[in-house]
Write a protein that holds these residues in place. Structure first.
Motif: not given
Length: 246
Positions: A15, A17, A42
């Motif tokens: 993930r 960010r 993602e």
């Protein structure tokens, strides 16, 4: 100066960010590096953050959909889900590039309906189970399905009738309404059928309550106003394209 990118890992998924502006080349490198150790990478991006959308796209991440969420105050804070799989084609290849574009370009719902009339010019209408208004037979076109095939399928599923779809008589755009996104309704000519065809109807009980041939005056009475306008436009054939029947 671009903000840093953080990477976390869970169940084989990386993930990413970041907040605000991000260096696209660095983001691309982080995506590539993450895919050497994970099957999927993602990022969840606020739907109103256009800069982050562009960065994720330029980094080769497909937009998969919307994650509905709430912020700390309980207000809607929906996020786009961007992701890339280790099996995705390289963006440098034509298939990979087209697939990337296809993930975020607009998609529009299509509805296919059939205009069936009897020798007196009355129009075949269906009374639906999930709303009070009557409508033309037909339904939503499935993904990858031809609208012509869709309307023939819907008529057979809903009414048990095998009717070939003739020429397209009307394209009607439907604006967003009552929780629905906008859509394009394609009305095909179902030809002229004898009133006795109603005896052959086998209604799908979950969707159809009744079916009958109606005069245009009855259409105005039984159908929603935008449906009645669409029917009249299809019958007259004066305009090949309308918006909400106008």
């Amino acid at each position: 100066m671009p903000n840093p990118i953080s990477v976390t890992s869970h169940d084989g998924v990386a993930r990413l960010r970041w907040s605000g502006e991000v260096n696209v080349d660095e983001l691309r490198r982080e995506v590539a590096e993450a895919l050497t150790r994970h099957s999927r990478v993602e990022a969840l991006v606020p739907v109103d953050d256009a800069s982050a959308h562009r960065a994720a796209t330029w980094a080769g991440m497909h937009r998969e959909g919307v994650r509905r969420a709430l912020d700390a105050d309980g207000e809607p804070a929906d996020q786009f889900v961007f992701a890339r799989l280790v099996t995705d084609e390289p963006v440098s290849e034509p298939v990979g590039f087209r697939s990337l574009l296809n993930s975020f370009l607009p998609r529009k719902r299509a509805i296919a309906q059939m205009l069936v009339r009897d020798p007196e010019g009355r129009v075949l209408l269906c009374r639906l189970t999930y709303k009070r208004d009557w409508d033309l037979p037909g339904g939503v076109v499935e993904v990858g399905e031809s609208p012509r095939v869709a309307v023939e399928r819907e008529v057979e599923e809903e009414l048990g009738l095998t009717l070939p779809a003739g020429p397209l008589v009307l394209t009607d755009w439907l604006p967003p309404w009552g929780g629905w996104d906008d859509a394009v309704c394609l009305v095909f000519d179902g030809g002229t059928q004898q009133p006795g065809v109603l005896a052959d109807v086998v209604m799908q009980e979950r969707e159809i309550r009744d079916v009958r041939f109606c005069t245009l005056e009855e259409v105005d009475e039984l159908a929603a106003d935008f449906t009645a306008r669409r029917v009249r436009a299809a019958v007259t054939g004066e305009e090949p394209y309308t918006e909400s029947g106008r």
